[in-house]
Motif scaffolding. Structure first.
Motif, PDB file in Angstrom:
ATOM      1  N   LYS A  19     -28.445  86.995  89.506  1.00 53.22           N
ATOM      2  CA  LYS A  19     -27.303  86.463  90.240  1.00 53.22           C
ATOM      3  C   LYS A  19     -26.568  87.579  90.983  1.00 53.22           C
ATOM      4  CE  LYS A  19     -25.999  82.441  89.147  1.00 53.22           C
ATOM      5  NZ  LYS A  19     -25.900  81.133  89.164  1.00 53.22           N
ATOM      6  N   TYR A  36     -22.444  87.900  90.136  1.00 49.47           N
ATOM      7  CA  TYR A  36     -21.538  86.781  89.955  1.00 49.47           C
ATOM      8  C   TYR A  36     -21.851  86.012  88.675  1.00 49.47           C
ATOM      9  CZ  TYR A  36     -25.234  84.269  92.601  1.00 49.47           C
ATOM     10  OH  TYR A  36     -26.408  83.744  93.054  1.00 49.47           O
ATOM     11  N   PRO A  37     -20.826  85.325  88.135  1.00 52.31           N
ATOM     12  CA  PRO A  37     -20.987  84.644  86.848  1.00 52.31           C
ATOM     13  C   PRO A  37     -21.998  83.507  86.896  1.00 52.31           C
ATOM     14  CG  PRO A  37     -18.744  84.357  87.699  1.00 52.31           C
ATOM     15  CD  PRO A  37     -19.492  85.182  88.682  1.00 52.31           C
ATOM     16  N   GLU A  38     -22.582  83.237  85.762  1.00 57.18           N
ATOM     17  CA  GLU A  38     -23.604  82.199  85.630  1.00 57.18           C
ATOM     18  C   GLU A  38     -23.131  80.850  86.153  1.00 57.18           C
ATOM     19  OE1 GLU A  38     -27.267  80.813  84.883  1.00 57.18           O
ATOM     20  OE2 GLU A  38     -26.693  82.867  84.439  1.00 57.18           O
ATOM     21  N   GLU A  39     -21.859  80.520  85.907  1.00 53.07           N
ATOM     22  CA  GLU A  39     -21.359  79.190  86.299  1.00 53.07           C
ATOM     23  C   GLU A  39     -21.032  79.076  87.785  1.00 53.07           C
ATOM     24  OE1 GLU A  39     -17.935  81.692  84.864  1.00 53.07           O
ATOM     25  OE2 GLU A  39     -19.884  81.218  84.051  1.00 53.07           O
ATOM     26  N   MET A  40     -21.017  80.194  88.512  1.00 55.32           N
ATOM     27  CA  MET A  40     -20.693  80.147  89.942  1.00 55.32           C
ATOM     28  C   MET A  40     -21.926  79.759  90.748  1.00 55.32           C
ATOM     29  SD  MET A  40     -19.121  83.124  92.430  1.00 55.32           S
ATOM     30  CE  MET A  40     -17.528  83.132  91.619  1.00 55.32           C
ATOM     31  N   GLU A  41     -21.734  78.861  91.684  1.00 53.45           N
ATOM     32  CA  GLU A  41     -22.822  78.447  92.562  1.00 53.45           C
ATOM     33  C   GLU A  41     -23.145  79.571  93.550  1.00 53.45           C
ATOM     34  OE1 GLU A  41     -24.634  75.620  92.515  1.00 53.45           O
ATOM     35  OE2 GLU A  41     -23.541  75.000  90.727  1.00 53.45           O
ATOM     36  N   HIS A  42     -24.410  79.638  93.938  1.00 56.32           N
ATOM     37  CA  HIS A  42     -24.848  80.671  94.869  1.00 56.32           C
ATOM     38  C   HIS A  42     -24.062  80.629  96.183  1.00 56.32           C
ATOM     39  CE1 HIS A  42     -27.297  83.243  97.335  1.00 56.32           C
ATOM     40  NE2 HIS A  42     -27.422  82.255  98.182  1.00 56.32           N
ATOM     41  N   GLU A  44     -21.011  79.755  96.791  1.00 53.34           N
ATOM     42  CA  GLU A  44     -19.682  80.343  96.627  1.00 53.34           C
ATOM     43  C   GLU A  44     -19.780  81.867  96.543  1.00 53.34           C
ATOM     44  OE1 GLU A  44     -15.781  80.217  93.659  1.00 53.34           O
ATOM     45  OE2 GLU A  44     -17.488  78.926  93.233  1.00 53.34           O
TER      46      GLU A  44
END
Length: 92
Positions: A19, A36-42, A44
């Motif tokens: 990521k 970027y954090p796991e929960e963030m969409e690419h 964004e």
């Protein structure tokens, strides 16, 4: 010390497991790596990287606006805010 001269570009590397997004300079050198954090969409994360990549151009535009203050209808308060942002960007 000054920042790496722009323009900068947001670059996505094909490493979805890690990521990562990258900010690269005009001659292709890597300036920054953004994990970027796991929960963030690419999408964004890429939008955030594009915003960061615009920093040198935004700084340059702010400096030009402040220099031309006599020609523009900018309040003293707005001008002070811009000067603060320029100083912050330059680490002053």
């Amino acid at each position: 010390m000054s920042h790496t001269l722009g323009p900068w570009f947001a670059v996505m590397k094909a490493l979805p497991v890690f990521k990562l997004e990258y900010i690269c300079g005009n001659n292709g050198e890597q300036i920054a790596t953004i994990q970027y954090p796991e929960e963030m969409e690419h999408e964004e994360a890429l939008a955030n990287a594009r915003l960061m990549a615009c920093a040198p151009e935004i700084l340059s535009a702010l400096e030009k606006i402040v220099q031309q203050n006599g020609l523009l209808s900018i309040s003293r308060e707005e001008c002070a805010i811009m000067l603060e942002l320029i100083a912050k960007a330059k680490g002053e």
